[in-house]
Design a protein around this motif. Structure first.
Motif, PDB file in Angstrom:
ATOM      1  N   ALA A  98       0.835  -1.201   0.000  1.00 22.85           N
ATOM      2  CA  ALA A  98       0.000   0.000   0.000  1.00 22.85           C
ATOM      3  C   ALA A  98       0.875   1.259   0.000  1.00 22.85           C
ATOM      4  O   ALA A  98       0.563   2.243  -0.695  1.00 22.85           O
ATOM      5  CB  ALA A  98      -0.916   0.006   1.215  1.00 22.85           C
ATOM      6  N   GLU A  99       1.971   1.253   0.761  1.00 20.28           N
ATOM      7  CA  GLU A  99       2.876   2.398   0.781  1.00 20.28           C
ATOM      8  C   GLU A  99       3.497   2.624  -0.601  1.00 20.28           C
ATOM      9  O   GLU A  99       3.622   3.762  -1.049  1.00 20.28           O
ATOM     10  CB  GLU A  99       3.977   2.181   1.815  1.00 20.28           C
ATOM     11  CG  GLU A  99       3.493   2.261   3.238  1.00 20.28           C
ATOM     12  CD  GLU A  99       4.579   1.947   4.243  1.00 20.28           C
ATOM     13  OE1 GLU A  99       5.768   1.830   3.861  1.00 20.28           O
ATOM     14  OE2 GLU A  99       4.239   1.824   5.430  1.00 20.28           O
TER      15      GLU A  99
ATOM     16  N   GLU B 268       2.204   1.759  -3.499  1.00 22.24           N
ATOM     17  CA  GLU B 268       1.169   2.281  -4.398  1.00 22.24           C
ATOM     18  C   GLU B 268       0.937   3.769  -4.153  1.00 22.24           C
ATOM     19  O   GLU B 268       0.735   4.538  -5.105  1.00 22.24           O
ATOM     20  CB  GLU B 268      -0.137   1.493  -4.229  1.00 22.24           C
ATOM     21  CG  GLU B 268      -0.058   0.056  -4.714  1.00 22.24           C
ATOM     22  CD  GLU B 268       0.318  -0.072  -6.183  1.00 22.24           C
ATOM     23  OE1 GLU B 268      -0.119   0.776  -6.999  1.00 22.24           O
ATOM     24  OE2 GLU B 268       1.064  -1.007  -6.506  1.00 22.24           O
ATOM     25  N   LYS B 269       0.959   4.206  -2.896  1.00 27.16           N
ATOM     26  CA  LYS B 269       0.790   5.632  -2.587  1.00 27.16           C
ATOM     27  C   LYS B 269       1.946   6.443  -3.156  1.00 27.16           C
ATOM     28  O   LYS B 269       1.744   7.546  -3.660  1.00 27.16           O
ATOM     29  CB  LYS B 269       0.715   5.852  -1.076  1.00 27.16           C
ATOM     30  CG  LYS B 269      -0.627   5.491  -0.492  1.00 27.16           C
ATOM     31  CD  LYS B 269      -0.662   5.797   0.991  1.00 27.16           C
ATOM     32  CE  LYS B 269      -1.957   5.332   1.592  1.00 27.16           C
ATOM     33  NZ  LYS B 269      -2.007   5.560   3.042  1.00 27.16           N
ATOM     34  N   GLN B 270       3.174   5.899  -3.072  1.00 23.86           N
ATOM     35  CA  GLN B 270       4.321   6.588  -3.651  1.00 23.86           C
ATOM     36  C   GLN B 270       4.122   6.782  -5.148  1.00 23.86           C
ATOM     37  O   GLN B 270       4.409   7.856  -5.683  1.00 23.86           O
ATOM     38  CB  GLN B 270       5.597   5.782  -3.441  1.00 23.86           C
ATOM     39  CG  GLN B 270       6.232   5.952  -2.106  1.00 23.86           C
ATOM     40  CD  GLN B 270       7.541   5.179  -2.018  1.00 23.86           C
ATOM     41  OE1 GLN B 270       7.794   4.269  -2.814  1.00 23.86           O
ATOM     42  NE2 GLN B 270       8.349   5.539  -1.052  1.00 23.86           N
TER      43      GLN B 270
ATOM     44  N   GLU C  36       1.261   6.907  -6.785  1.00 23.73           N
ATOM     45  CA  GLU C  36       0.182   7.874  -6.998  1.00 23.73           C
ATOM     46  C   GLU C  36       0.676   9.306  -6.829  1.00 23.73           C
ATOM     47  O   GLU C  36       0.265  10.202  -7.568  1.00 23.73           O
ATOM     48  CB  GLU C  36      -0.966   7.629  -6.012  1.00 23.73           C
ATOM     49  CG  GLU C  36      -1.805   6.414  -6.307  1.00 23.73           C
ATOM     50  CD  GLU C  36      -2.818   6.128  -5.209  1.00 23.73           C
ATOM     51  OE1 GLU C  36      -3.111   7.043  -4.398  1.00 23.73           O
ATOM     52  OE2 GLU C  36      -3.310   4.985  -5.156  1.00 23.73           O
ATOM     53  N   ARG C  37       1.546   9.529  -5.843  1.00 26.47           N
ATOM     54  CA  ARG C  37       2.057  10.870  -5.576  1.00 26.47           C
ATOM     55  C   ARG C  37       3.155  11.276  -6.551  1.00 26.47           C
ATOM     56  O   ARG C  37       3.635  12.409  -6.503  1.00 26.47           O
ATOM     57  CB  ARG C  37       2.612  10.946  -4.150  1.00 26.47           C
ATOM     58  CG  ARG C  37       1.552  10.901  -3.088  1.00 26.47           C
ATOM     59  CD  ARG C  37       2.127  11.203  -1.717  1.00 26.47           C
ATOM     60  NE  ARG C  37       3.150  10.267  -1.309  1.00 26.47           N
ATOM     61  CZ  ARG C  37       3.033   9.400  -0.303  1.00 26.47           C
ATOM     62  NH1 ARG C  37       1.929   9.343   0.386  1.00 26.47           N
ATOM     63  NH2 ARG C  37       4.014   8.600   0.003  1.00 26.47           N
TER      64      ARG C  37
END
Length: 98
Positions: free
Chosen positions: A12-13, A15-17, A19-20
């Motif tokens: 999840a971390e 994937e967030k990276q 996305e950002r």
């Protein structure tokens, strides 16, 4: 804060990276570390170059400001590298790395 009751959600971390938009910079930093490690001696055979033990790879022109490994990298203490906080050495208020 450490994860005590559940495992850390690495996927999840990651994937967030992505996305950002942090993924390309993260990969550029990894390439810089690998290049230094491959081109320098490693006497204790732990996979890190001796001159990089306990130090950070500092990009001369920060990746967040449009820099790349081609602009140059240097090895500095973590305190000096992180003290720059988005400032170049030429900007007023910027910390001067060693």
């Amino acid at each position: 804060m450490p994860y005590t009751k559940s495992p850390r959600p690495y996927k999840a971390e990651y994937e967030k990276q992505k996305e950002r938009g942090e993924h390309p910079d993260r990969m550029e930093r990894q390439r810089a570390r690998r290049k230094v490690d491959a081109s320098s001696p490693d006497a204790n055979k732990n996979g890190k170059a001796d001159k990089r033990e306990g130090k950070d790879i500092d990009h001369v022109k920060m990746l967040s400001k449009g820099g790349s490994n081609k602009d140059g990298v240097r090895i500095v203490t973590p305190a000096k590298n992180r003290a720059r906080n988005g400032h170049s050495t030429k900007e007023k208020g910027g910390k001067k790395p060693a």
